[in-house]
Design a protein around this motif. Structure first.
Motif, PDB file in Angstrom:
ATOM      1  N   ASP A 176     -13.180   7.005  -0.054  1.00 15.56           N
ATOM      2  CA  ASP A 176     -14.236   6.487  -0.921  1.00 15.56           C
ATOM      3  C   ASP A 176     -14.958   7.604  -1.664  1.00 15.56           C
ATOM      4  O   ASP A 176     -15.363   7.436  -2.814  1.00 15.56           O
ATOM      5  CB  ASP A 176     -15.242   5.666  -0.109  1.00 15.56           C
ATOM      6  CG  ASP A 176     -14.662   4.349   0.408  1.00 15.56           C
ATOM      7  OD1 ASP A 176     -13.499   4.017   0.077  1.00 15.56           O
ATOM      8  OD2 ASP A 176     -15.372   3.668   1.161  1.00 15.56           O
ATOM      9  N   ARG A 177     -15.093   8.761  -1.029  1.00 14.44           N
ATOM     10  CA  ARG A 177     -15.792   9.889  -1.666  1.00 14.44           C
ATOM     11  C   ARG A 177     -15.006  10.511  -2.811  1.00 14.44           C
ATOM     12  O   ARG A 177     -15.553  11.281  -3.596  1.00 14.44           O
ATOM     13  CB  ARG A 177     -16.141  10.954  -0.627  1.00 14.44           C
ATOM     14  CG  ARG A 177     -17.259  10.540   0.309  1.00 14.44           C
ATOM     15  CD  ARG A 177     -17.816  11.720   1.097  1.00 14.44           C
ATOM     16  NE  ARG A 177     -16.821  12.452   1.849  1.00 14.44           N
ATOM     17  CZ  ARG A 177     -16.480  12.195   3.119  1.00 14.44           C
ATOM     18  NH1 ARG A 177     -17.039  11.201   3.767  1.00 14.44           N
ATOM     19  NH2 ARG A 177     -15.590  12.938   3.733  1.00 14.44           N
ATOM     20  N   LEU A 178     -13.721  10.194  -2.931  1.00 10.57           N
ATOM     21  CA  LEU A 178     -12.919  10.758  -4.016  1.00 10.57           C
ATOM     22  C   LEU A 178     -13.284  10.156  -5.370  1.00 10.57           C
ATOM     23  O   LEU A 178     -12.907  10.684  -6.409  1.00 10.57           O
ATOM     24  CB  LEU A 178     -11.424  10.550  -3.746  1.00 10.57           C
ATOM     25  CG  LEU A 178     -10.833  11.350  -2.589  1.00 10.57           C
ATOM     26  CD1 LEU A 178      -9.370  10.970  -2.389  1.00 10.57           C
ATOM     27  CD2 LEU A 178     -10.984  12.839  -2.826  1.00 10.57           C
ATOM     28  N   GLY A 179     -13.976   9.023  -5.363  1.00 16.11           N
ATOM     29  CA  GLY A 179     -14.401   8.416  -6.619  1.00 16.11           C
ATOM     30  C   GLY A 179     -13.282   7.718  -7.379  1.00 16.11           C
ATOM     31  O   GLY A 179     -13.360   7.568  -8.602  1.00 16.11           O
ATOM     32  N   LEU A 180     -12.254   7.292  -6.681  1.00 13.05           N
ATOM     33  CA  LEU A 180     -11.110   6.631  -7.306  1.00 13.05           C
ATOM     34  C   LEU A 180     -11.244   5.113  -7.188  1.00 13.05           C
ATOM     35  O   LEU A 180     -12.087   4.608  -6.457  1.00 13.05           O
ATOM     36  CB  LEU A 180      -9.814   7.105  -6.643  1.00 13.05           C
ATOM     37  CG  LEU A 180      -9.593   8.620  -6.684  1.00 13.05           C
ATOM     38  CD1 LEU A 180      -8.397   9.009  -5.841  1.00 13.05           C
ATOM     39  CD2 LEU A 180      -9.426   9.091  -8.119  1.00 13.05           C
ATOM     40  N   ASP A 181     -10.395   4.405  -7.900  1.00 15.72           N
ATOM     41  CA  ASP A 181     -10.440   2.940  -7.870  1.00 15.72           C
ATOM     42  C   ASP A 181      -9.668   2.335  -6.700  1.00 15.72           C
ATOM     43  O   ASP A 181     -10.009   1.257  -6.220  1.00 15.72           O
ATOM     44  CB  ASP A 181      -9.872   2.360  -9.171  1.00 15.72           C
ATOM     45  CG  ASP A 181     -10.801   2.570 -10.349  1.00 15.72           C
ATOM     46  OD1 ASP A 181     -11.970   2.932 -10.151  1.00 15.72           O
ATOM     47  OD2 ASP A 181     -10.343   2.358 -11.495  1.00 15.72           O
ATOM     48  N   HIS A 182      -8.594   3.024  -6.255  1.00  7.88           N
ATOM     49  CA  HIS A 182      -7.700   2.425  -5.261  1.00  7.88           C
ATOM     50  C   HIS A 182      -7.285   3.423  -4.182  1.00  7.88           C
ATOM     51  O   HIS A 182      -7.187   4.614  -4.433  1.00  7.88           O
ATOM     52  CB  HIS A 182      -6.409   1.918  -5.922  1.00  7.88           C
ATOM     53  CG  HIS A 182      -6.637   0.939  -7.010  1.00  7.88           C
ATOM     54  ND1 HIS A 182      -6.862  -0.391  -6.771  1.00  7.88           N
ATOM     55  CD2 HIS A 182      -6.688   1.084  -8.361  1.00  7.88           C
ATOM     56  CE1 HIS A 182      -7.035  -1.021  -7.916  1.00  7.88           C
ATOM     57  NE2 HIS A 182      -6.928  -0.146  -8.896  1.00  7.88           N
ATOM     58  N   ALA A 183      -6.976   2.861  -3.002  1.00  5.35           N
ATOM     59  CA  ALA A 183      -6.316   3.599  -1.924  1.00  5.35           C
ATOM     60  C   ALA A 183      -4.941   2.972  -1.734  1.00  5.35           C
ATOM     61  O   ALA A 183      -4.731   1.794  -2.055  1.00  5.35           O
ATOM     62  CB  ALA A 183      -7.117   3.514  -0.635  1.00  5.35           C
ATOM     63  N   MET A 184      -4.012   3.754  -1.206  1.00  6.42           N
ATOM     64  CA  MET A 184      -2.655   3.279  -0.994  1.00  6.42           C
ATOM     65  C   MET A 184      -2.137   3.865   0.309  1.00  6.42           C
ATOM     66  O   MET A 184      -2.495   4.992   0.667  1.00  6.42           O
ATOM     67  CB  MET A 184      -1.783   3.715  -2.180  1.00  6.42           C
ATOM     68  CG  MET A 184      -0.443   3.076  -2.253  1.00  6.42           C
ATOM     69  SD  MET A 184       0.347   3.538  -3.831  1.00  6.42           S
ATOM     70  CE  MET A 184       2.029   3.187  -3.393  1.00  6.42           C
ATOM     71  N   ILE A 185      -1.309   3.099   1.028  1.00  6.88           N
ATOM     72  CA  ILE A 185      -0.762   3.545   2.303  1.00  6.88           C
ATOM     73  C   ILE A 185       0.640   2.967   2.471  1.00  6.88           C
ATOM     74  O   ILE A 185       0.964   1.929   1.889  1.00  6.88           O
ATOM     75  CB  ILE A 185      -1.690   3.126   3.477  1.00  6.88           C
ATOM     76  CG1 ILE A 185      -1.312   3.829   4.770  1.00  6.88           C
ATOM     77  CG2 ILE A 185      -1.722   1.608   3.638  1.00  6.88           C
ATOM     78  CD1 ILE A 185      -2.362   3.687   5.868  1.00  6.88           C
ATOM     79  N   PHE A 186       1.472   3.660   3.253  1.00  7.61           N
ATOM     80  CA  PHE A 186       2.801   3.169   3.622  1.00  7.61           C
ATOM     81  C   PHE A 186       2.815   2.942   5.127  1.00  7.61           C
ATOM     82  O   PHE A 186       2.194   3.701   5.875  1.00  7.61           O
ATOM     83  CB  PHE A 186       3.884   4.199   3.261  1.00  7.61           C
ATOM     84  CG  PHE A 186       3.950   4.511   1.798  1.00  7.61           C
ATOM     85  CD1 PHE A 186       4.531   3.614   0.910  1.00  7.61           C
ATOM     86  CD2 PHE A 186       3.433   5.692   1.300  1.00  7.61           C
ATOM     87  CE1 PHE A 186       4.590   3.897  -0.448  1.00  7.61           C
ATOM     88  CE2 PHE A 186       3.491   5.993  -0.050  1.00  7.61           C
ATOM     89  CZ  PHE A 186       4.073   5.089  -0.927  1.00  7.61           C
ATOM     90  N   CYS A 187       3.555   1.913   5.564  1.00  8.93           N
ATOM     91  CA  CYS A 187       3.639   1.661   7.004  1.00  8.93           C
ATOM     92  C   CYS A 187       4.932   0.944   7.347  1.00  8.93           C
ATOM     93  O   CYS A 187       5.624   0.409   6.475  1.00  8.93           O
ATOM     94  CB  CYS A 187       2.437   0.856   7.491  1.00  8.93           C
ATOM     95  SG  CYS A 187       2.446  -0.887   6.995  1.00  8.93           S
ATOM     96  N   ASN A 188       5.231   0.906   8.636  1.00 11.62           N
ATOM     97  CA  ASN A 188       6.343   0.115   9.145  1.00 11.62           C
ATOM     98  C   ASN A 188       5.966  -1.363   9.076  1.00 11.62           C
ATOM     99  O   ASN A 188       4.779  -1.700   9.190  1.00 11.62           O
ATOM    100  CB  ASN A 188       6.660   0.516  10.587  1.00 11.62           C
ATOM    101  CG  ASN A 188       7.349   1.853  10.651  1.00 11.62           C
ATOM    102  OD1 ASN A 188       8.348   2.085   9.971  1.00 11.62           O
ATOM    103  ND2 ASN A 188       6.825   2.755  11.467  1.00 11.62           N
ATOM    104  N   PRO A 189       6.945  -2.241   8.900  1.00 11.73           N
ATOM    105  CA  PRO A 189       6.645  -3.670   8.751  1.00 11.73           C
ATOM    106  C   PRO A 189       5.798  -4.256   9.885  1.00 11.73           C
ATOM    107  O   PRO A 189       4.945  -5.102   9.638  1.00 11.73           O
ATOM    108  CB  PRO A 189       8.029  -4.323   8.713  1.00 11.73           C
ATOM    109  CG  PRO A 189       8.948  -3.255   8.225  1.00 11.73           C
ATOM    110  CD  PRO A 189       8.383  -1.966   8.762  1.00 11.73           C
TER     111      PRO A 189
END
Length: 170
Positions: free
Chosen positions: A101-114
């Protein structure tokens, strides 16, 4: 146990949290090359043992061939086997979310196992249904893991279409 932010994660700490298991991210994830994060959170027990980690990196993505934009790439989220079922995932994800949140961006993204997809849905992430391309040492590939995003800025909307990550996955 407190979550402490740091700029690096030592190999010793990484091996401690993954239980020295080369497949800590599953058979597919262990075969991929991953980018280092810009910031990490580390949770240690009273004896100083690493119980959990997570990291954040600023990464560029393009959706449907559009103009690239930066996301807070979340990765390296692991709870050591001996510390599971104690709520540390929630603690790590809260700390990682605050860093993102402190990065000041609009979105976060993550990859994971199903099998972990539902866990991230409960934390406000939405599955990216379109293919996601990431770089690997041998060239670009379609990411074989589940890709998810969440808005950081209120009202932020993820664009529709296939996603291309600039560089290694996070």
């Amino acid at each position: 146990m407190d979550a402490i932010e740091c700029e690096t994660l030592s190999l010793q700490d990484w091996l401690a949290v993954t239980g020295r298991d080369p497949s800590a991210f599953g058979a597919v994830g262990s075969r991929l090359a991953w980018r280092p994060k810009d910031r990490y959170v580390v949770v240690r027990d009273a004896g100083g043992h690493v119980a959990a980690t997570g990291g954040v990196v600023r990464a560029a993505v393009a959706v449907a061939g559009g103009e690239p934009f930066d996301v807070a790439g979340i990765g390296g989220v692991v709870v050591a086997p001996a510390f599971r079922e104690r709520g540390l995932m929630t603690q790590v994800m809260s700390a990682v979310r605050a860093m993102a949140d402190r990065l000041g961006l609009d979105h976060a993204m993550i990859f994971c196992n199903p099998e972990l997809e539902g866990l991230y849905h409960r934390r406000g992430y939405t599955t990216i249904a379109e293919p996601v391309t990431v770089d690997q040492p041998g060239g670009p590939i379609t990411m074989p893991l589940v890709a998810l995003h969440r808005p950081i800025r209120p009202g932020a909307v993820w664009p529709a279409g296939p996603v291309a990550v600039d560089g290694l996955p996070f």
